[in-house]
Design a protein around this motif. Structure first.
Motif, short mmCIF file in Angstrom:
data_model
loop_
_atom_site.label_atom_id
_atom_site.label_comp_id
_atom_site.label_asym_id
_atom_site.label_seq_id
_atom_site.Cartn_x
_atom_site.Cartn_y
_atom_site.Cartn_z
N UNK A 19 -14.22 3.13 7.27
CA UNK A 19 -13.40 4.31 7.58
C UNK A 19 -12.10 4.28 6.78
N UNK A 20 -11.68 5.43 6.33
CA UNK A 20 -10.42 5.52 5.60
C UNK A 20 -9.27 5.94 6.50
N UNK A 21 -9.54 6.20 7.76
CA UNK A 21 -8.50 6.72 8.64
C UNK A 21 -7.49 5.67 9.08
N UNK B 130 -13.30 -7.62 -7.47
CA UNK B 130 -12.20 -8.27 -6.75
C UNK B 130 -10.84 -7.77 -7.20
N UNK B 131 -10.69 -7.47 -8.49
CA UNK B 131 -9.42 -6.93 -8.99
C UNK B 131 -9.15 -5.57 -8.35
N UNK B 132 -10.19 -4.74 -8.28
CA UNK B 132 -10.05 -3.42 -7.66
C UNK B 132 -9.74 -3.57 -6.17
N UNK B 133 -10.43 -4.49 -5.50
CA UNK B 133 -10.22 -4.72 -4.08
C UNK B 133 -8.78 -5.15 -3.80
N UNK B 134 -8.26 -6.00 -4.64
CA UNK B 134 -6.90 -6.50 -4.44
C UNK B 134 -5.87 -5.38 -4.56
N UNK C 257 -2.29 -1.29 -1.82
CA UNK C 257 -1.80 0.09 -1.69
C UNK C 257 -2.13 0.67 -0.31
N UNK C 258 -3.31 0.39 0.18
CA UNK C 258 -3.73 0.97 1.46
C UNK C 258 -3.22 0.20 2.66
N UNK C 259 -2.90 -1.06 2.46
CA UNK C 259 -2.37 -1.87 3.55
C UNK C 259 -3.38 -2.13 4.65
N UNK C 260 -4.62 -2.40 4.27
CA UNK C 260 -5.67 -2.66 5.26
C UNK C 260 -6.17 -4.09 5.14
#
Length: 84
Positions: free
Chosen positions: A62-64, A34-38, A43-46
């Motif tokens: 998808x990373x696009x 969860x820490x990594x997900x947050x 950073x990615x804004x998804x």
């Protein structure tokens, strides 16, 4: 982590440090996914369902839809321009 970082080791290290920092700031006893997900999501804004750390199967995320970088011919990286 490698997939979410698009194979860029520097982003792997940065994400790890930020996840540790978040866990410490929350005074959590353990570092979790969860820490990594947050930190990755910020950073990615998804949305959460497009977060590689929150997804049940990260391989299908998808990373696009997130900020992407393209590599210049000389190896430098630049932000990808959005189509108008």
């Amino acid at each position: 982590m490698i997939y979410g970082s698009r194979g860029r080791f520097g982003l792997v290290a940065e994400t790890t440090i930020q996840a540790i920092d978040l866990a410490l700031s929350l005074e959590d006893d353990q570092l979790s996914r969860d820490h990594f997900a947050e930190v990755w999501g910020i950073r990615e804004g998804v949305k959460w369902d497009l977060n590689v750390f929150a997804a049940a199967d990260w391989r299908i995320v998808p990373l696009n839809g997130s900020k992407r970088l393209e590599e210049e011919p000389d190896g430098r990286r630049r932000k990808k321009r959005r189509a108008a």
